[in-house]
Design a protein around this motif. Structure first.
Motif, short mmCIF file in Angstrom:
data_model
loop_
_atom_site.label_atom_id
_atom_site.label_comp_id
_atom_site.label_asym_id
_atom_site.label_seq_id
_atom_site.Cartn_x
_atom_site.Cartn_y
_atom_site.Cartn_z
N GLY A 13 85.58 51.69 101.94
CA GLY A 13 85.44 49.76 102.63
C GLY A 13 86.70 49.38 102.02
O GLY A 13 86.14 48.97 100.60
N VAL A 49 86.70 36.36 106.29
CA VAL A 49 86.11 34.89 105.37
C VAL A 49 85.49 35.12 104.59
O VAL A 49 85.59 36.24 104.22
CB VAL A 49 85.23 34.24 106.72
CG1 VAL A 49 86.43 33.49 107.90
CG2 VAL A 49 84.09 35.15 107.15
N VAL A 191 86.74 56.93 108.45
CA VAL A 191 85.94 58.10 108.26
C VAL A 191 85.22 58.44 110.37
O VAL A 191 85.03 56.96 110.86
CB VAL A 191 85.13 57.42 107.58
CG1 VAL A 191 83.80 58.79 108.06
CG2 VAL A 191 85.01 57.20 106.93
N ALA A 249 80.23 32.70 114.83
CA ALA A 249 81.20 31.57 113.77
C ALA A 249 82.60 31.81 114.51
O ALA A 249 82.62 33.18 114.84
CB ALA A 249 81.19 31.85 112.52
#
Ligand SMILES: Cc1cc2nc3c(=O)[nH]c(=O)nc-3n(C[C@H](O)[C@H](O)[C@H](O)COP(=O)(O)OP(=O)(O)OC[C@H]3O[C@@H](n4cnc5c(N)ncnc54)[C@H](O)[C@@H]3O)c2cc1C
Length: 508
Positions: A13, A49, A191, A249
């Motif tokens: 990540g 964000v 992955v 959101a």
């Protein structure tokens, strides 16, 4: 320096969590022989964000020896003196309040606030809105940076505490460059298979192009999906939906007027089905609406946000996001450590996610070293991180418990919700009955992530004063808001203007 037994650490990540972890681990263990690889997918984006921090982020940069002049201009960053909360309460005089970051200068006037808050909750007619008593609130009101102008007498200035606003994408790029300088290898790939040993440990990752990546330790920074911790190891995710209703959101950026100074606070305004953030960066505003899909549709929420932002939002594209709110049961399991959204997320009202990332990595490093790089410290590590998540959750839940809005079921149901922790129920009960609040906070010790001043600011700031006002004023007369504000106004003159200070940083 002793070599460490972890030869290869693989981070999956490349969002803020991945790059923060990569920097901290490379700084700590790189010189002792650890090889660190960060893998990210070009097909799966980052959340993008997360533009506000707590003061804890200052220690992150300090640990890496990165100065503000180095990183802030590169990330369009600005200073944050606190968070303002308009329209959460309808109590007269408390329709808006500030949760400030605390400064040494507050020892004078700020300390009066605590006396007033205690008097007010027991019925005395005194001023107790924190925005009138703390220097950080005044700095934000005057749009100043939390940095003193040079003193004429050459004496050192008092310490100030503050946090930051920044462009999340640029922060990721900055941290990537820095991690590469520290020797981190960067791989692009997705992955698609994870191989495990019999004991459940992760042995290797297979990428879509066939590459196989072995490692001793795997750090899951794959975001909400929890590729390794949830999908591979099957670690349960414990939702906080019982106490935190928001699960969506919408983000919309807007322009920042160039002819005005830059605000130095986050503004988190309550709307009909949630709350809207407004985060001033050095070049634009980041705005967004956090809301509960069980109370409002995405379309209606977007309409509400656009109406709130007005003409500034015209023509701007909205990004819609889903949030998984809660935490995993164990953050470190087998040879896998979950960091960032994969380990859990508490909605962004107090901007705590990067703090939890930083704290988790720091604690992991400390526990690994203490346990001689075995897994013997896994249980205390997981206990402490869970305690932190729950401490933050309780503080965030309190905002909803204390709201006094009447304009929707969302706010009424939040207020009436009794599914809160015993700890929070006890804190509210002691405050409401005028009991010994100091002892109550002390009793919970480390379980409370937020320190005493923050609890006072929240409870008093929302106007949570169950005792009816008595006609007589307290004796001796406490400090009123007018003289407090006058002193703060003067004190604030000793600080730089916000834009002025950011420009100085950029010239360095
Ligand atoms: C609405 C909202 C507002 C927020 N506001 C704040 C705030 O003000 N302050 C704050 O501190 N935090 C905030 N956050 C949280 C913050 O954005 C995150 O904690 C932070 O960005 C870290 O995200 P992450 O790195 O864990 O995940 P992500 O950014 O989602 O990154 C995931 C990474 O995993 C990679 N990946 C996924 N699957 C694979 C695969 N199969 N193979 C290879 N790579 C893979 C992706 O490519 C990506 O690089 C907010 C979050 C939301 C939703």
């Amino acid at each position: 320096m002793n070599p460490i037994p972890l030869q290869h650490i693989v981070i999956v990540g490349g969002g803020s969590a991945g790059w923060m972890a990569a920097n901290m681990l490379a700084h700590q263990w790189g010189p002792r022989g650890a090889r660190i690889t960060l893998l990210e997918s070009s097909d799966i984006g980052i959340i993008g964000v997360g533009e506000g921090s707590t003061p804890y982020l200052r220690q992150f940069f300090a640990r890496l020896n990165i100065s503000e002049a180095e990183w802030m201009p590169a990330c369009n960053a600005s200073y944050k003196c606190g968070i303002r909360f308009p329209n959460w309460s309808e109590v007269q005089g408390y329709e808006s309040y500030v949760h400030p970051f605390f400064n040494q200068a507050d020892l004078a006037i700020g300390s009066e606030f605590f006396t007033n808050a205690c008097l007010r909750r027991r019925g005395s007619e005194v001023d107790a809105n924190p925005q009138d008593f703390f220097i950080a609130a005044e700095l934000a009101r005057q749009r100043r940076a939390p940095h003193y102008l040079p003193r004429k007498d050459g004496k050192p200035s008092q310490a100030t505490d503050y946090a930051y606003h920044f462009d999340a994408g640029l922060l990721g790029q900055f941290l990537r460059k820095h991690a590469l300088k520290l020797g981190v290898s960067h791989l692009i790939g997705t992955v698609n298979q994870v191989r495990q040993l019999e004991n459940g440990d992760i042995q290797s990752l297979q990428l879509a192009d066939g590459t196989v990546l072995d490692g001793d330790l795997f750090i899951d920074c794959s975001g909400f999906r929890g590729l390794l911790i949830n999908e591979t190891l099957g670690e349960p995710f414990l939702s906080f939906a019982d106490n935190l209703f928001n699960d969506r959101a919408i983000a919309i950026p807007t322009a920042l007027p160039e002819d005005e100074d830059i605000p130095s606070e986050t503004v988190s305004s309550a709307l009909k089905h949630g709350w809207a953030w407004q985060i001033p960066l050095s070049h634009r505003f980041g705005n967004g609406y956090v809301y509960a899909s069980s109370f409002v549709s995405d379309e209606e929420a977007e309409r509400e946000l656009r109406a709130f932002l007005g003409p500034a939002a015209e023509g701007q594209t909205a990004r819609r996001l889903q949030m998984r709110v809660g935490r995993v049961a164990q953050h470190w399991r087998n040879n896998c450590l979950a960091i960032g959204l994969s380990q859990g997320f508490i909605e962004p009202l107090e901007a705590t996610a990067l703090m939890l990332i930083q704290f988790s990595v720091e604690l992991f490093i400390a526990e690994m070293e203490q346990g001689q790089f075995s897994r013997q410290r896994q249980a205390p590590f997981n206990r402490r991180i869970n305690q932190m998540f729950e401490g933050v959750r309780d503080y965030v839940v309190t905002h909803y418990q204390l709201n006094t809005r009447e304009d929707s079921d969302y706010w009424r149901e939040n207020r009436a919700n009794r599914k809160i922790s015993d700890r929070l129920a006890s804190i509210l009960e002691v405050w409401d009955r005028g009991g010994d609040f100091e002892s109550e906070l002390t009793r919970h010790g480390d379980d409370l992530m937020y320190i005493r001043p923050s609890w006072y600011c929240l409870l008093a700031g929302m106007g949570r004063f169950p005792a009816r006002l008595q006609a007589s004023k307290a004796s001796p007369a406490p400090l009123g808001k007018e003289p407090a504000r006058r002193s703060l106004e003067q004190m604030a003159q000793q600080f730089y203007g916000h834009r002025q200070y950011l420009q100085l940083l950029a010239q360095h």
